[in-house]
Design a protein around this motif. Structure first.
Motif, mmCIF file in Angstrom:
data_model
loop_
_atom_site.group_PDB
_atom_site.id
_atom_site.type_symbol
_atom_site.label_atom_id
_atom_site.label_comp_id
_atom_site.label_asym_id
_atom_site.label_seq_id
_atom_site.Cartn_x
_atom_site.Cartn_y
_atom_site.Cartn_z
ATOM 1 N N GLN A 198 0.941 -1.036 -0.132
ATOM 2 C CA GLN A 198 0.027 -0.093 -0.140
ATOM 3 C C GLN A 198 0.797 1.345 -0.191
ATOM 4 O O GLN A 198 1.982 1.317 0.697
ATOM 5 C CB GLN A 198 -0.957 0.114 1.342
ATOM 6 N N PRO A 199 0.451 2.452 -0.574
ATOM 7 C CA PRO A 199 1.093 3.563 -0.755
ATOM 8 C C PRO A 199 1.369 4.273 0.739
ATOM 9 O O PRO A 199 2.441 4.558 0.868
ATOM 10 C CB PRO A 199 0.245 4.458 -1.537
ATOM 11 N N ASP A 200 0.545 3.966 1.586
ATOM 12 C CA ASP A 200 0.495 4.440 3.020
ATOM 13 C C ASP A 200 1.560 3.825 3.735
ATOM 14 O O ASP A 200 2.539 4.389 4.602
ATOM 15 C CB ASP A 200 -0.828 4.441 4.027
ATOM 16 N N THR A 201 2.039 2.487 3.421
ATOM 17 C CA THR A 201 2.966 1.714 4.005
ATOM 18 C C THR A 201 4.169 2.451 3.564
ATOM 19 O O THR A 201 5.382 2.637 4.124
ATOM 20 C CB THR A 201 2.894 0.085 3.716
ATOM 21 N N LEU A 202 4.385 2.612 2.232
ATOM 22 C CA LEU A 202 5.512 3.344 1.589
ATOM 23 C C LEU A 202 5.962 4.444 2.447
ATOM 24 O O LEU A 202 7.173 5.054 2.799
ATOM 25 C CB LEU A 202 5.541 3.409 0.162
ATOM 26 N N ARG A 203 4.752 5.474 2.408
ATOM 27 C CA ARG A 203 5.130 6.764 3.056
ATOM 28 C C ARG A 203 5.324 6.692 4.892
ATOM 29 O O ARG A 203 5.984 7.644 5.156
ATOM 30 C CB ARG A 203 3.816 7.558 2.738
ATOM 31 N N ALA A 204 4.795 5.658 5.567
ATOM 32 C CA ALA A 204 5.070 5.542 6.773
ATOM 33 C C ALA A 204 6.336 5.099 7.059
ATOM 34 O O ALA A 204 7.104 5.678 7.851
ATOM 35 C CB ALA A 204 4.144 4.571 7.494
ATOM 36 N N ILE A 205 7.082 4.284 6.069
ATOM 37 C CA ILE A 205 8.352 3.806 6.207
ATOM 38 C C ILE A 205 9.344 5.180 5.891
ATOM 39 O O ILE A 205 10.442 5.243 6.509
ATOM 40 C CB ILE A 205 8.737 2.632 5.347
ATOM 41 N N ALA A 206 8.999 5.874 4.803
ATOM 42 C CA ALA A 206 9.890 6.773 4.403
ATOM 43 C C ALA A 206 9.785 7.917 5.765
ATOM 44 O O ALA A 206 11.045 8.466 5.880
ATOM 45 C CB ALA A 206 9.417 7.349 3.162
ATOM 46 N N MET A 230 8.091 -1.381 12.731
ATOM 47 C CA MET A 230 7.087 -0.844 12.528
ATOM 48 C C MET A 230 5.760 -1.789 12.371
ATOM 49 O O MET A 230 5.795 -2.499 11.181
ATOM 50 C CB MET A 230 7.017 0.129 11.482
ATOM 51 N N ASP A 231 4.730 -1.797 13.258
ATOM 52 C CA ASP A 231 3.593 -2.873 13.017
ATOM 53 C C ASP A 231 2.962 -2.026 11.888
ATOM 54 O O ASP A 231 2.612 -0.757 11.997
ATOM 55 C CB ASP A 231 2.910 -2.828 14.193
ATOM 56 N N VAL A 232 2.559 -2.901 11.082
ATOM 57 C CA VAL A 232 1.593 -2.232 9.916
ATOM 58 C C VAL A 232 0.457 -3.191 9.587
ATOM 59 O O VAL A 232 0.507 -4.342 9.969
ATOM 60 C CB VAL A 232 2.480 -2.111 8.457
ATOM 61 N N GLU A 233 -0.449 -2.595 9.213
ATOM 62 C CA GLU A 233 -1.806 -3.429 8.959
ATOM 63 C C GLU A 233 -1.796 -3.849 7.524
ATOM 64 O O GLU A 233 -2.792 -4.615 7.153
ATOM 65 C CB GLU A 233 -3.047 -2.443 9.140
ATOM 66 N N VAL A 266 3.982 -8.273 3.162
ATOM 67 C CA VAL A 266 4.414 -9.460 3.370
ATOM 68 C C VAL A 266 3.791 -10.521 2.275
ATOM 69 O O VAL A 266 3.933 -11.683 2.380
ATOM 70 C CB VAL A 266 4.219 -10.125 4.705
ATOM 71 N N THR A 267 3.326 -9.700 1.324
ATOM 72 C CA THR A 267 2.629 -10.708 0.203
ATOM 73 C C THR A 267 3.689 -10.652 -0.968
ATOM 74 O O THR A 267 3.302 -9.836 -2.007
ATOM 75 C CB THR A 267 1.320 -10.466 -0.128
ATOM 76 N N VAL A 311 6.444 -4.665 10.051
ATOM 77 C CA VAL A 311 6.082 -6.080 10.389
ATOM 78 C C VAL A 311 4.649 -6.100 10.549
ATOM 79 O O VAL A 311 3.978 -5.257 11.033
ATOM 80 C CB VAL A 311 6.522 -5.926 12.024
ATOM 81 N N HIS A 312 4.012 -7.070 9.692
ATOM 82 C CA HIS A 312 2.684 -7.516 9.660
ATOM 83 C C HIS A 312 2.443 -8.767 10.443
ATOM 84 O O HIS A 312 2.807 -9.940 9.886
ATOM 85 C CB HIS A 312 2.255 -7.531 8.189
ATOM 86 N N GLN A 313 1.777 -8.521 11.605
ATOM 87 C CA GLN A 313 1.296 -9.862 12.255
ATOM 88 C C GLN A 313 2.627 -10.805 12.839
ATOM 89 O O GLN A 313 2.488 -12.003 12.390
ATOM 90 C CB GLN A 313 0.036 -10.548 11.741
#
Length: 190
Positions: free
Chosen positions: A98-106, A162-165, A170-171, A118-120
């Protein structure tokens, strides 16, 4: 410089989309095309990944020169964007990220050297690296990715987990079965 790119911004890390792999596991599982060209809901796997990168608004670099290993691909991509303030290493076979994940990591790179989604409980991608990781990333070679750089920074307490939803973090698509799972997850999205 390989592939199409959006020029780096001074303030933002560059997403390094790695598309140099041979896709041998995909072929061994019955795939008839390279995994990045495999169709997924009307687009290729790589087109889905690039769409998320474009939607993130972050600068990006596509590394598709056919390097022998992941380490070589990462080093080449970092070399091509060496003036960037950081890098997000994103294998091209993560079509659901997801684009939001990219922005959050950045964004996380503002206060750590490495940011890992980290997802689950499962580590995912993209893994973000701030400028202090430059020499370690440039030294990578062979099949191993950047795990050595993550370990080195973890020893210094500079890694943020970072926990991500985002299940897309991870896919990855390594087999025909992974592609089928990705198609099911994509179809289930609202």
């Amino acid at each position: 410089m390989a592939g199409e790119n959006r020029p780096p911004s001074v303030a933002q890390p560059v997403v390094l989309v790695l598309a140099s792999g041979r896709g041998e596991r995909f072929a061994a599982s019955g795939g008839v095309v390279h995994k990045l060209r495999a169709p997924l809901a009307g687009r290729t796997v790589l087109e889905h990944t690039l769409a998320a990168v474009h939607a993130s608004g972050l600068p990006w670099h596509l590394e598709d020169a056919g390097h022998p290993g992941m380490g070589d691909s990462i080093a080449a991509a970092v070399r091509a964007t060496a003036g960037a303030p950081g890098w997000l290493v994103l294998p091209g076979d993560l079509p659901l990220v997801q684009p939001d994940t990219l922005r959050a990591i950045a964004a996380a790179l503002a206060d750590c050297a490495v940011a890992v989604p980290v997802h689950q409980g499962e580590r995912g991608h993209p893994v973000g690296f701030a400028a202090p990781c430059l020499s370690g990333l440039l030294a990578l070679a062979g099949e191993q990715g950047a795990a050595s750089v993550v370990r080195q920074q973890a020893q210094q307490g500079m890694v943020r987990w970072m926990d991500v939803e985002d299940v897309g973090a991870v896919t990855d698509v390594d087999t025909v079965q992974d592609l089928e799972r990705a198609a099911q997850l994509l179809a289930a999205r609202p």
